[in-house]
Design an enzyme around this catalytic site. Structure first.
Site, PDB file in Angstrom:
ATOM      1  CB  CYS A  77      -0.909   0.003   1.222  1.00 39.15           C
ATOM      2  SG  CYS A  77      -1.921   1.501   1.365  1.00 39.15           S
ATOM      3  CG  HIS A 154      -3.332  -1.753  -9.387  1.00 41.48           C
ATOM      4  ND1 HIS A 154      -4.186  -0.912  -8.727  1.00 41.48           N
ATOM      5  CD2 HIS A 154      -2.335  -2.053  -8.514  1.00 41.48           C
ATOM      6  CE1 HIS A 154      -3.727  -0.694  -7.499  1.00 41.48           C
ATOM      7  NE2 HIS A 154      -2.609  -1.368  -7.347  1.00 41.48           N
ATOM      8  CB  CYS A 212      -5.384   3.665  -4.563  1.00 37.98           C
ATOM      9  SG  CYS A 212      -4.626   2.026  -4.694  1.00 37.98           S
TER      10      CYS A 212
END
Length: 272
Positions: A77, A154, A212
């Site tokens: 993250c 992703h 994000c």
């Protein structure tokens, strides 16, 4: 037993940080306890729960584990890495499931070396082989995404207006599609010019998010691979902007702010 926590955020992507480097947690973190703490109605509330621990022999200064709002553990993250870098004084080597990430403090906030993107279909991972630069798939008008793994998977879609896409509807459909055996983060991007991208993200296990970091990195790499932008670009998310660079050494650098909101304690036994 009361356990201290630190509430932090990066561009509105918020975290509850449990620092177990010197004082271990009363018991091992579980998915159920992480989800209970992350609940915004009955817990402390956050997008991700972060647990810090000694680095061990990983060649790092400290280690972090990351749990999404649903309690599922994820590899990386970017926004949380900046927050942990801030706690560590700016410059730190942080061991994660995605490898050791290096943070550096500067005038723009915290810069993170996010490592090299993974671009092969089996590295995303996808259920079967296909071109990750223009995947021959689509969902209700969203077509030919780019797949990039930046510590987690992703799918990046380029559209004329990212705000016009019903991401709250399509995000969970794409996240759970069998094409993505580890599920996927869904990125809807609009290229403004060769230095600027607008982005919205549906994050697996967390849903719509204000920011994000790995999504910004994946989207920038996707746009660069398609020749849409330069090798350094500003990505504007609902919570603010991140500067993303993809160097000649194939490594991604993400720079942006991180903020400590407040500190408190909670009763461990209340969230079993």
């Amino acid at each position: 037993m009361r356990v201290p926590f630190i509430k932090m955020h990066g561009l509105g992507n918020d975290f509850v940080v449990l620092d177990a480097r010197n004082d271990p947690l009363p018991a091992a973190m579980t998915a159920a306890r992480a989800a209970a703490l992350a609940d915004r109605h009955t817990g402390i509330g956050c997008d991700q729960l972060i647990v810090l621990a000694p680095a061990g022999d990983a060649g790092a200064d400290l280690a972090m584990r990351i749990y999404n709002q649903d309690g599922g553990e994820v590899e990386a993250c970017g926004n949380a890495t900046r927050a942990v870098g801030l706690l560590a004084g700016g410059n730190a080597r942080i061991a994660t499931a995605a490898g050791v990430l290096v943070t550096t403090g500067n005038a723009q906030g915290i810069a993170v070396d996010m490592g090299e993107p993974r671009l092969g279909w089996e590295q995303i991972p996808l259920a079967y082989a296909m071109d990750t630069l223009a995947m021959p798939v689509g969902w209700d008008g969203l077509e030919q995404p780019v797949a990039v793994n930046v510590g987690n998977p992703h799918a990046v879609f380029f559209v004329p207006d990212c705000n016009a896409v019903p991401l709250d509807v399509l995000g969970p459909q794409i996240e759970h599609d069998p094409l993505f055996p580890a599920r996927v983060n869904v990125n809807i991007a609009t290229v403004v010019d060769r230095q600027t991208i607008r982005l919205r993200v549906w994050e697996r296990g967390a849903g719509l998010t204000r920011a994000c970091g790995t999504g910004a990195c994946a989207t920038a790499v996707a746009a660069m691979r398609r020749g849409l932008v330069e090798r350094e670009v500003t990505v504007h998310l609902p919570g603010g902007a991140l500067l993303i660079g993809w160097g000649a050494d194939n490594r991604i650098t993400m720079t942006g702010p991180a903020t400590e909101s407040f500190r408190g304690t909670f009763a461990w036994e209340d969230y079993g």
